[in-house]
Write a protein that holds these residues in place. Structure first.
Motif, mmCIF file in Angstrom:
data_model
loop_
_atom_site.group_PDB
_atom_site.id
_atom_site.type_symbol
_atom_site.label_atom_id
_atom_site.label_comp_id
_atom_site.label_asym_id
_atom_site.label_seq_id
_atom_site.Cartn_x
_atom_site.Cartn_y
_atom_site.Cartn_z
ATOM 1 N N CYS A 80 0.729 -1.221 0.067
ATOM 2 C CA CYS A 80 0.149 -0.021 -0.032
ATOM 3 C C CYS A 80 0.848 1.386 0.085
ATOM 4 C CB CYS A 80 -0.875 0.194 1.103
ATOM 5 S SG CYS A 80 -2.306 -1.223 1.233
ATOM 6 N N ILE A 81 2.200 1.131 0.447
ATOM 7 C CA ILE A 81 3.180 2.109 0.173
ATOM 8 C C ILE A 81 4.029 2.346 -0.972
ATOM 9 C CG2 ILE A 81 2.842 2.827 2.778
ATOM 10 C CD1 ILE A 81 5.954 1.967 2.706
ATOM 11 N N THR A 82 3.987 1.236 -1.497
ATOM 12 C CA THR A 82 5.000 0.956 -2.741
ATOM 13 C C THR A 82 4.498 1.463 -4.043
ATOM 14 O OG1 THR A 82 5.983 -0.932 -1.863
ATOM 15 C CG2 THR A 82 6.554 -0.577 -4.013
ATOM 16 N N TRP A 93 7.853 1.809 -9.170
ATOM 17 C CA TRP A 93 9.054 1.291 -8.612
ATOM 18 C C TRP A 93 9.167 -0.493 -9.210
ATOM 19 C CZ3 TRP A 93 10.029 2.848 -2.905
ATOM 20 C CH2 TRP A 93 9.857 4.276 -2.910
ATOM 21 N N LEU A 94 8.034 -0.927 -9.158
ATOM 22 C CA LEU A 94 7.842 -2.519 -9.158
ATOM 23 C C LEU A 94 8.106 -2.683 -10.857
ATOM 24 C CD1 LEU A 94 5.190 -3.563 -7.011
ATOM 25 C CD2 LEU A 94 7.598 -3.668 -6.561
ATOM 26 N N GLN A 95 7.336 -1.790 -11.713
ATOM 27 C CA GLN A 95 7.460 -1.912 -13.367
ATOM 28 C C GLN A 95 8.753 -1.788 -13.786
ATOM 29 O OE1 GLN A 95 4.498 0.825 -13.849
ATOM 30 N NE2 GLN A 95 3.018 -0.555 -14.345
ATOM 31 N N ARG A 96 9.833 -1.212 -13.035
ATOM 32 C CA ARG A 96 11.152 -0.973 -13.525
ATOM 33 C C ARG A 96 12.150 -1.991 -13.130
ATOM 34 N NH1 ARG A 96 14.599 0.750 -10.230
ATOM 35 N NH2 ARG A 96 14.021 1.956 -7.951
ATOM 36 N N LEU A 122 4.598 -9.287 -10.335
ATOM 37 C CA LEU A 122 4.872 -7.926 -10.174
ATOM 38 C C LEU A 122 5.208 -7.596 -8.684
ATOM 39 C CD1 LEU A 122 4.790 -4.698 -11.665
ATOM 40 C CD2 LEU A 122 2.703 -4.758 -10.660
ATOM 41 N N ASP A 123 4.366 -8.161 -7.856
ATOM 42 C CA ASP A 123 4.516 -7.919 -6.558
ATOM 43 C C ASP A 123 5.895 -8.767 -5.729
ATOM 44 O OD1 ASP A 123 3.362 -6.316 -4.428
ATOM 45 O OD2 ASP A 123 2.433 -8.075 -3.467
ATOM 46 N N TYR A 124 6.308 -9.510 -6.400
ATOM 47 C CA TYR A 124 7.389 -10.469 -5.904
ATOM 48 C C TYR A 124 8.507 -9.589 -5.070
ATOM 49 C CZ TYR A 124 11.317 -13.536 -6.708
ATOM 50 O OH TYR A 124 12.627 -14.471 -6.407
ATOM 51 N N PRO A 125 8.917 -8.405 -5.406
ATOM 52 C CA PRO A 125 9.995 -7.814 -4.712
ATOM 53 C C PRO A 125 9.473 -7.279 -3.366
ATOM 54 C CG PRO A 125 9.883 -6.777 -7.023
ATOM 55 C CD PRO A 125 8.682 -7.795 -6.762
ATOM 56 N N VAL A 126 8.180 -7.015 -3.460
ATOM 57 C CA VAL A 126 7.375 -6.556 -2.217
ATOM 58 C C VAL A 126 7.499 -7.477 -1.161
ATOM 59 C CG1 VAL A 126 5.652 -5.223 -0.888
ATOM 60 C CG2 VAL A 126 6.181 -4.893 -3.557
ATOM 61 N N LEU A 127 7.130 -8.605 -1.675
ATOM 62 C CA LEU A 127 7.330 -10.069 -0.630
ATOM 63 C C LEU A 127 8.622 -10.134 -0.257
ATOM 64 C CD1 LEU A 127 5.747 -12.332 0.612
ATOM 65 C CD2 LEU A 127 6.317 -13.876 -1.648
ATOM 66 N N ARG A 141 15.319 -1.351 0.718
ATOM 67 C CA ARG A 141 15.854 -0.124 1.317
ATOM 68 C C ARG A 141 14.907 1.096 1.000
ATOM 69 N NH1 ARG A 141 20.872 0.259 3.127
ATOM 70 N NH2 ARG A 141 21.025 2.738 2.741
ATOM 71 N N ASP A 142 14.503 1.180 -0.198
ATOM 72 C CA ASP A 142 13.594 2.255 -0.584
ATOM 73 C C ASP A 142 12.284 2.230 -0.169
ATOM 74 O OD1 ASP A 142 15.657 3.309 -2.223
ATOM 75 O OD2 ASP A 142 14.922 2.411 -4.155
ATOM 76 N N ILE A 143 11.605 1.083 0.125
ATOM 77 C CA ILE A 143 10.284 0.883 0.755
ATOM 78 C C ILE A 143 10.655 1.007 2.167
ATOM 79 C CG2 ILE A 143 8.591 -1.085 1.239
ATOM 80 C CD1 ILE A 143 9.339 -2.209 -1.346
ATOM 81 N N ALA A 144 11.750 0.712 2.740
ATOM 82 C CA ALA A 144 11.739 0.895 4.271
ATOM 83 C C ALA A 144 11.863 2.451 4.608
ATOM 84 C CB ALA A 144 13.236 -0.046 4.785
ATOM 85 N N VAL A 145 12.617 3.037 3.791
ATOM 86 C CA VAL A 145 12.944 4.532 3.889
ATOM 87 C C VAL A 145 11.529 5.284 3.982
ATOM 88 C CG1 VAL A 145 13.874 6.745 2.793
ATOM 89 C CG2 VAL A 145 15.174 4.734 3.209
ATOM 90 N N ARG A 146 10.619 4.662 2.916
ATOM 91 C CA ARG A 146 9.363 5.702 2.661
ATOM 92 C C ARG A 146 8.285 5.087 3.721
ATOM 93 N NH1 ARG A 146 6.458 7.661 -1.801
ATOM 94 N NH2 ARG A 146 4.449 6.883 -1.699
#
Ligand code: AMP
Ligand code: TRP
Length: 353
Positions: free
Chosen positions: A121-123, A127-130, A149-154, A181-186
């Motif tokens: 919900c915050i990603t 970011w995932l498409q690239r 697509l969601d694989y990197p969030v898991l 890291r980007d997700i954690a910072v966000r």
């Protein structure tokens, strides 16, 4: 992007992990998908570095079976369950100490899927498409599921649940750890400083082992299923290994020098370097004036020496399925203590529960 500067792979100093300031060992998290057989690239890029440095670190190694669902074509439930146990057994067979480290199967903990939802919900979608792995997998897939697509969030949830400082992986996973890291910072900016920023560590040599039959592409499990001669799987028999190495693509020169060799020969030299632990100069001196056949025979010997004890230990472990299941269950309980605690902090920060 809101990311702080990219981290040097050689530095292992955690940034905002409060417990590390109390002097504990750095927390390590990594994982392998139970899809297809593990090959020598996975061993060199990931497992070997896990084993070699296990004592200096506080390790959690996961078999990421939820990730295996992201390419659902051809998934067989019985096979997936067996593959997950096989991979866990291979971790131990390669030398991971079951008493000193946590090894568990991802789907045994609901916390991974739950944190994934919150992070989703915050990603930002862009970011995932690239992600390069998404783009290349999407090209090959018959149909593209949302999970791909969601694989990197898991993967981010896996890492962040354990306050991970270090993620030791092969080169192809660097982008996913940077995204974590980007997700954690966000998250930390939007809510409160709850998540620890992990660092990627890739081996200096062997972070990208190439296919024996096509040294321009990374050795990969999916190609190995289609083409014999592409990879050496960790459980291959001696004859298959011999055939694969002896028919590896080289060239018509005789350049046994790291800096001048063609991709195929450099790949063989690199594997030889990693598996013997010898330096480049020493290896070049060893093969000076020799043909590629000599290099291939030497590599064959060192591969067989490496894999024989792993295969013997793997057989022993698989012969005692109850023993393996007991260890995995206990380990999942140990992992849950940390995962549940982080999820609780995240939910509090967001206003859930
Ligand atoms: P996978 O088998 O795709 O789940 O990958 C498991 C681990 O092995 C990850 O850390 C990858 O980066 C690493 N890995 C996979 N293939 C290679 C390769 N050809 N060379 C080096 N490392 C690899
Ligand atoms: N995506 C990784 C791979 O294919 C596997 C993985 C899932 C992983 N979660 C992880 C690796 C967390 C390191 C940390 O290789």
């Amino acid at each position: 992007m809101t990311s702080p500067s990219r981290q040097d792979v050689s530095s292992e100093q955690p940034e905002n992990d409060p417990s590390s300031k109390a002097g504990r060992k750095p927390r390590v998290f990594s994982g392998v998908q139970p899809t297809g057989d593990l090959h020598i690239g996975t061993y060199v890029g990931a497992l070997k570095q896990w084993v070699e440095r296990q004592k200096e670190r506080d390790n959690i190694f996961c078999v990421v079976d939820l990730h295996a669902l992201t390419v659902p074509e051809g998934i067989d439930p019985v096979q997936l369950r067996n593959a997950a146990r096989q991979v866990a057994a291979l971790y131990f067979a390669c030398g991971i100490d079951p008493d000193e480290n946590i090894v568990f199967i991802q789907s045994q903990l609901h916390e991974h899927a739950e944190l994934t939802w919150i992070l989703n919900c915050i990603t930002p979608l862009g970011w995932l498409q690239r992600m390069t792995q998404f783009k290349s997998k999407a090209q090959r897939a018959e149909s593209i599921g949302t999970g791909l697509l969601d694989y990197p969030v898991l993967q981010a949830a896996d890492i962040l649940l354990y306050d991970t400082d270090i993620v030791p992986v092969g080169e192809d996973q660097r982008q996913h750890v940077e995204l974590t890291r980007d997700i954690a910072v966000r998250f930390n900016n939007l809510f409160e400083e709850v998540l620890v920023l992990p660092k990627v560590v890739v081996p200096e040599v062997g972070a990208r082992i190439m296919g024996f039959d096509e040294p321009e592409v990374k050795m990969s499990k999916s190609i190995a299923v289609e083409r014999r001669g592409h990879a050496i799987n960790l459980l291959d028999d001696e004859r298959t290994i011999k055939k694969t190495i002896m028919s590896a693509v080289t060239d018509s020169e005789r350049e046994l020098r790291f800096d001048r060799a063609s991709p195929g020969v450099r790949n063989l030299l690199t594997l030889y370097q990693v598996l013997t632990g010898n330096g480049r100069a020493e290896i070049e001196a060893e093969f000076e004036g020799q043909g590629y056949g000599v290099l291939k025979k030497a590599l064959l010997a060192v591969v067989l020496d490496t894999l024989a004890p792993i295969q013997a230990r793997h057989r022993e472990i698989m012969d005692d399925p109850d023993g393996l299941d007991t260890i995995l269950r206990k380990n999942a309980d140990r992992a849950r203590e940390t995962a549940a605690n982080t999820l609780e902090r995240v939910k509090n920060a967001v206003g859930l529960g």
